[in-house]
Design a protein around this motif. Structure first.
Motif, PDB file in Angstrom:
ATOM      1  N   SER A 136      46.682 143.679  14.003  1.00 14.17           N
ATOM      2  CA  SER A 136      47.193 145.122  13.593  1.00 14.17           C
ATOM      3  C   SER A 136      47.575 145.847  14.739  1.00 14.17           C
ATOM      4  O   SER A 136      47.433 146.074  16.476  1.00 14.17           O
ATOM      5  CB  SER A 136      45.830 145.413  12.965  1.00 14.17           C
ATOM      6  OG  SER A 136      45.049 145.546  13.957  1.00 14.17           O
ATOM      7  N   GLY A 137      47.599 147.007  14.748  1.00 11.74           N
ATOM      8  CA  GLY A 137      48.712 147.423  16.099  1.00 11.74           C
ATOM      9  C   GLY A 137      46.970 148.253  16.924  1.00 11.74           C
ATOM     10  O   GLY A 137      47.346 148.158  18.135  1.00 11.74           O
ATOM     11  N   GLY A 138      45.472 148.448  16.606  1.00 11.36           N
ATOM     12  CA  GLY A 138      45.070 148.813  16.500  1.00 11.36           C
ATOM     13  C   GLY A 138      44.066 147.225  17.603  1.00 11.36           C
ATOM     14  O   GLY A 138      43.607 147.413  18.734  1.00 11.36           O
ATOM     15  N   GLU A 139      44.370 146.568  17.184  1.00 11.79           N
ATOM     16  CA  GLU A 139      44.079 145.349  18.160  1.00 11.79           C
ATOM     17  C   GLU A 139      44.860 144.797  18.995  1.00 11.79           C
ATOM     18  O   GLU A 139      44.485 144.637  20.047  1.00 11.79           O
ATOM     19  CB  GLU A 139      44.162 143.776  16.656  1.00 11.79           C
ATOM     20  CG  GLU A 139      42.781 143.647  15.796  1.00 11.79           C
ATOM     21  CD  GLU A 139      43.031 143.610  14.539  1.00 11.79           C
ATOM     22  OE1 GLU A 139      41.818 143.025  14.379  1.00 11.79           O
ATOM     23  OE2 GLU A 139      43.841 142.099  14.437  1.00 11.79           O
ATOM     24  N   GLN A 140      46.242 145.084  19.111  1.00  7.26           N
ATOM     25  CA  GLN A 140      47.387 145.036  20.086  1.00  7.26           C
ATOM     26  C   GLN A 140      46.759 145.791  20.989  1.00  7.26           C
ATOM     27  O   GLN A 140      46.617 145.431  21.975  1.00  7.26           O
ATOM     28  CB  GLN A 140      48.638 144.950  19.487  1.00  7.26           C
ATOM     29  CG  GLN A 140      48.800 144.282  18.797  1.00  7.26           C
ATOM     30  CD  GLN A 140      50.595 144.050  17.846  1.00  7.26           C
ATOM     31  OE1 GLN A 140      51.108 145.004  18.761  1.00  7.26           O
ATOM     32  NE2 GLN A 140      50.960 143.580  17.054  1.00  7.26           N
ATOM     33  N   GLN A 141      46.640 146.883  20.532  1.00  4.58           N
ATOM     34  CA  GLN A 141      46.262 147.731  21.789  1.00  4.58           C
ATOM     35  C   GLN A 141      44.869 147.178  22.605  1.00  4.58           C
ATOM     36  O   GLN A 141      44.471 147.164  23.454  1.00  4.58           O
ATOM     37  CB  GLN A 141      45.980 149.279  21.122  1.00  4.58           C
ATOM     38  CG  GLN A 141      45.624 150.655  22.069  1.00  4.58           C
ATOM     39  CD  GLN A 141      46.605 150.388  23.313  1.00  4.58           C
ATOM     40  OE1 GLN A 141      47.058 149.920  24.265  1.00  4.58           O
ATOM     41  NE2 GLN A 141      47.068 151.454  23.103  1.00  4.58           N
ATOM     42  N   MET A 142      43.515 146.831  21.968  1.00 11.11           N
ATOM     43  CA  MET A 142      42.678 146.646  22.793  1.00 11.11           C
ATOM     44  C   MET A 142      42.855 144.821  23.362  1.00 11.11           C
ATOM     45  O   MET A 142      42.719 145.262  24.703  1.00 11.11           O
ATOM     46  CB  MET A 142      41.921 145.934  21.493  1.00 11.11           C
ATOM     47  CG  MET A 142      41.038 146.747  20.180  1.00 11.11           C
ATOM     48  SD  MET A 142      39.923 146.127  19.317  1.00 11.11           S
ATOM     49  CE  MET A 142      39.044 147.192  18.259  1.00 11.11           C
ATOM     50  N   LEU A 143      43.998 144.593  23.005  1.00 10.57           N
ATOM     51  CA  LEU A 143      44.738 143.053  24.129  1.00 10.57           C
ATOM     52  C   LEU A 143      45.765 143.544  25.365  1.00 10.57           C
ATOM     53  O   LEU A 143      45.053 143.208  25.920  1.00 10.57           O
ATOM     54  CB  LEU A 143      45.441 142.396  22.652  1.00 10.57           C
ATOM     55  CG  LEU A 143      46.009 140.912  23.093  1.00 10.57           C
ATOM     56  CD1 LEU A 143      44.957 139.914  24.166  1.00 10.57           C
ATOM     57  CD2 LEU A 143      47.065 140.249  22.899  1.00 10.57           C
ATOM     58  N   ALA A 144      46.656 144.943  24.990  1.00 13.17           N
ATOM     59  CA  ALA A 144      46.936 145.523  25.862  1.00 13.17           C
ATOM     60  C   ALA A 144      45.763 146.002  27.196  1.00 13.17           C
ATOM     61  O   ALA A 144      46.056 145.446  28.241  1.00 13.17           O
ATOM     62  CB  ALA A 144      47.915 146.548  25.894  1.00 13.17           C
ATOM     63  N   SER A 146      43.125 144.394  27.133  1.00 12.42           N
ATOM     64  CA  SER A 146      41.976 143.831  28.160  1.00 12.42           C
ATOM     65  C   SER A 146      42.961 142.912  28.648  1.00 12.42           C
ATOM     66  O   SER A 146      42.028 142.392  30.224  1.00 12.42           O
ATOM     67  CB  SER A 146      41.410 142.643  26.844  1.00 12.42           C
ATOM     68  OG  SER A 146      41.112 143.462  25.989  1.00 12.42           O
ATOM     69  N   ARG A 147      44.412 142.701  27.906  1.00 14.22           N
ATOM     70  CA  ARG A 147      44.943 142.374  29.784  1.00 14.22           C
ATOM     71  C   ARG A 147      45.351 142.726  31.284  1.00 14.22           C
ATOM     72  O   ARG A 147      45.040 141.579  31.998  1.00 14.22           O
ATOM     73  CB  ARG A 147      46.239 142.716  28.808  1.00 14.22           C
ATOM     74  CG  ARG A 147      47.210 141.267  29.958  1.00 14.22           C
ATOM     75  CD  ARG A 147      48.419 141.252  28.735  1.00 14.22           C
ATOM     76  NE  ARG A 147      49.227 142.685  29.281  1.00 14.22           N
ATOM     77  CZ  ARG A 147      50.510 142.701  28.274  1.00 14.22           C
ATOM     78  NH1 ARG A 147      51.220 141.931  27.465  1.00 14.22           N
ATOM     79  NH2 ARG A 147      50.302 143.792  28.555  1.00 14.22           N
ATOM     80  N   ALA A 148      44.994 144.031  31.104  1.00 20.13           N
ATOM     81  CA  ALA A 148      44.612 144.871  32.122  1.00 20.13           C
ATOM     82  C   ALA A 148      43.411 144.559  32.792  1.00 20.13           C
ATOM     83  O   ALA A 148      43.844 144.324  33.741  1.00 20.13           O
ATOM     84  CB  ALA A 148      45.453 146.325  31.928  1.00 20.13           C
TER      85      ALA A 148
END
Ligand code: ATP
Length: 235
Positions: A136-144, A146-148
């Motif tokens: 989901s959008g929120g999970e993708q934001q968490m992933l972005a 986290s990747r940083a």
């Protein structure tokens, strides 16, 4: 840690930033707030070397970075979480995180950081084998975010991390921003239109209007400022 001094920046003949000066100290969360088109993203682009300032200076840990390429700036440890999330949709969650650690070779520490991320965001641990594009959008934001973190940044730049997210995710993302800052003392430069939330997590804030810094103060004072309340907090 980061100092901007008298930055002017242009897109062709259009001047987007006028004489912008600001500071981010070690361990601080700074927020830059302002309306659409105020110049917030341009300020981040100048720091990252994507839009080189026409005049002024930018120092990171006392070293001028104004004429550096974006990849040189990244290698100093300045890491941007871009607006719009931009994860790798066809890679799994774990592979996306691995990409964040691309420049590192300390395998044991990478594993430790990945475990830390999965403890911050248990939902990502659950979805670790899923491709990023199915989140989901929120999970993708968490992933972005986290990747940083996986790059072990010296400083995190975030462009509108709450954009387009459901209120529950917004709360969670701001909570995590505070947690990352408190646990690792990572300075965070947060660009936000959600001024209310941003000022609640930040230590200090800058208000930008038409490419100029209008106000600089502690986040607590800005939250109490009548003008700011009316213009940006909808109160
Ligand atoms: P938003 O919240 O909408 O992203 P912002 O505060 O980040 O707004 P910027 O995107 O930095 O504002 O834009 C500052 C000014 O520069 C605006 O007037 C905008 O129209 C202009 N601008 C931004 N990007 C470009 C571009 N690539 N080419 C020309 N002008 C641009």
């Amino acid at each position: 840690m980061l100092r901007l001094r008298n930055i002017d920046a242009f897109y062709g003949k259009i001047q987007a930033l006028h004489d912008v000066s600001m500071d981010v100290e070690h361990g601080e969360i700074i927020t830059l707030i302002g309306a659409n088109g105020a110049g917030k993203t341009t300020t981040l682009m100048c720091i990252c070397g994507i839009v080189p300032p026409q005049s002024g200076e930018i120092y990171f840990m006392e070293k001028s970075i104004r004429n550096m390429n974006p990849h040189e700036i990244v290698s100093l440890g300045i890491c941007q979480v871009p607006e719009g999330r931009r994860i790798f949709p066809f890679l799994t969650v774990t592979e996306n995180l691995d990409m964040g650690a691309f420049l590192r070779s300390d395998t044991a520490e990478i594993k430790k950081d990945m475990d830390y991320i999965y403890s911050l965001f248990p939902i990502l641990a659950e979805r670790r084998h899923q491709s990023g594009g199915t989140l989901s959008g929120g999970e993708q934001q968490m992933l972005a975010i986290s990747r940083a973190i996986m790059s072990r940044p010296r400083m995190l730049l975030m462009d509108e991390p709450s954009l387009g997210l459901a209120p529950l995710f917004v709360k969670q993302i701001f909570h995590i921003i505070r947690q990352i800052n408190e646990e690792n003392q990572t300075p965070i430069f947060l660009v936000e239109q959600n001024a209310n939330m941003a000022l609640k997590v930040a230590h200090r804030g800058y208000v930008m209007e038409n490419g100029r810094i209008r106000l600089a103060d502690t986040a607590a004072n800005l939250l109490e400022n009548e003008e700011i309340k009316k213009a940006y907090l909808g109160l």
